[in-house]
Design an enzyme around this catalytic site. Structure first.
Site, mmCIF file in Angstrom:
data_model
loop_
_atom_site.group_PDB
_atom_site.id
_atom_site.type_symbol
_atom_site.label_atom_id
_atom_site.label_comp_id
_atom_site.label_asym_id
_atom_site.label_seq_id
_atom_site.Cartn_x
_atom_site.Cartn_y
_atom_site.Cartn_z
ATOM 1 N N ARG A 16 -31.782 1.136 8.960
ATOM 2 C CA ARG A 16 -32.697 2.232 9.238
ATOM 3 C C ARG A 16 -33.621 1.870 10.401
ATOM 4 N NH1 ARG A 16 -38.078 3.194 6.266
ATOM 5 N NH2 ARG A 16 -38.738 5.173 7.148
ATOM 6 N N TYR A 21 -37.934 -1.416 12.620
ATOM 7 C CA TYR A 21 -37.970 -2.375 11.508
ATOM 8 C C TYR A 21 -37.167 -3.640 11.743
ATOM 9 C CZ TYR A 21 -39.886 1.671 9.126
ATOM 10 O OH TYR A 21 -40.662 2.742 8.782
ATOM 11 N N ALA A 76 -43.329 4.871 2.422
ATOM 12 C CA ALA A 76 -43.971 6.175 2.625
ATOM 13 C C ALA A 76 -44.953 6.537 1.527
ATOM 14 C CB ALA A 76 -42.905 7.261 2.758
ATOM 15 N N HIS A 79 -48.918 6.777 1.963
ATOM 16 C CA HIS A 79 -49.666 7.863 2.575
ATOM 17 C C HIS A 79 -50.007 9.017 1.639
ATOM 18 C CE1 HIS A 79 -48.439 5.503 5.947
ATOM 19 N NE2 HIS A 79 -47.174 5.748 5.676
ATOM 20 N N ASP A 86 -53.723 4.556 -8.220
ATOM 21 C CA ASP A 86 -54.376 4.393 -9.513
ATOM 22 C C ASP A 86 -53.782 3.235 -10.308
ATOM 23 O OD1 ASP A 86 -56.040 6.490 -8.866
ATOM 24 O OD2 ASP A 86 -55.056 7.942 -10.185
ATOM 25 N N GLU A 97 -51.438 -5.233 0.591
ATOM 26 C CA GLU A 97 -50.537 -4.208 1.147
ATOM 27 C C GLU A 97 -49.973 -4.720 2.463
ATOM 28 O OE1 GLU A 97 -51.200 0.112 3.123
ATOM 29 O OE2 GLU A 97 -51.897 -0.065 1.057
ATOM 30 N N HIS A 99 -47.061 -3.897 5.712
ATOM 31 C CA HIS A 99 -46.152 -2.995 6.424
ATOM 32 C C HIS A 99 -45.490 -3.770 7.557
ATOM 33 C CE1 HIS A 99 -47.644 0.460 4.268
ATOM 34 N NE2 HIS A 99 -48.840 -0.066 4.417
ATOM 35 N N ILE A 100 -44.197 -3.618 7.683
ATOM 36 C CA ILE A 100 -43.434 -4.319 8.720
ATOM 37 C C ILE A 100 -43.821 -3.801 10.102
ATOM 38 C CG2 ILE A 100 -41.101 -4.686 9.641
ATOM 39 C CD1 ILE A 100 -40.147 -4.572 6.637
ATOM 40 N N SER A 101 -43.897 -2.480 10.232
ATOM 41 C CA SER A 101 -44.265 -1.881 11.521
ATOM 42 C C SER A 101 -45.776 -1.681 11.591
ATOM 43 C CB SER A 101 -43.553 -0.535 11.705
ATOM 44 O OG SER A 101 -44.077 0.420 10.800
ATOM 45 N N ARG A 106 -47.921 4.536 15.024
ATOM 46 C CA ARG A 106 -46.808 5.458 14.792
ATOM 47 C C ARG A 106 -47.323 6.878 14.579
ATOM 48 N NH1 ARG A 106 -42.756 3.166 10.630
ATOM 49 N NH2 ARG A 106 -41.507 4.830 11.544
ATOM 50 N N ARG A 110 -48.892 8.544 9.281
ATOM 51 C CA ARG A 110 -48.837 7.160 8.819
ATOM 52 C C ARG A 110 -50.162 6.426 8.978
ATOM 53 N NH1 ARG A 110 -43.363 6.112 7.943
ATOM 54 N NH2 ARG A 110 -41.954 7.315 9.255
#
Length: 143
Positions: A16, A21, A76, A79, A86, A97, A99-101, A106, A110
């Site tokens: 993908r 990525y 995703a 977001h 929660d 947290e 994120h690769i990108s 972006r 995002r």
């Protein structure tokens, strides 16, 4: 013992959007996380799900299964998933947290994370290295 959770579509790493990525696969990432965990003296368990409810269950169960920290790439769900937010807020295990990108470079949608505010920290845009930094941060916070 640390838990690495990857959310929707991360099973498609290497296929993908490789321009975003990279060409490495989820299996490559999991092997790397295991190796980094060994360097840090920590067992690492990696899991991936395309289902929000499964990720929530794993977060709920983390402490009772002996995990002392979670590195989470919510994909995703970052977001818009208030349920995931929660779940993170409702338990005691620290979450980083990842994120690769670089999500802030972006699409506009995002740029907002509903989960970051209840995490110990957020790492974005450093590729797989972000997972290592997340694991290191969790280990350091336990010392």
């Amino acid at each position: 013992m640390l838990l690495v959770l990857n959310g929707p579509n991360l099973n498609r790493l290497g296929l993908r959007e490789p321009g975003v990525y990279g060409s490495q696969t989820l299996e490559d990432l999991e092997r790397q996380c295991d190796a980094w965990g060994a360097e840090l003296g920590q067992a690492v368990t990696c899991r991936q799900s395309n289902y929000e409810g499964q990720l929530i269950e794993w977060i709920h169960e983390a402490e009772e299964h002996g995990f002392t920290g979670i590195v989470l790439n919510p994909g995703a769900l970052t977001h818009y998933s208030y349920a995931l937010r929660d779940a993170i807020a409702g338990q005691r295990v620290p979450v980083i947290e990842v994120h690769i990108s670089n999500v802030d470079a972006r699409e506009e949608f995002r740029h907002k994370s509903v989960t970051a505010a209840v995490c110990r920290g957020k790492i974005s845009g450093l590729g797989f290295l972000g997972y290592r930094l997340g694991l290191e941060a969790l280990v350091e916070s336990q010392e």
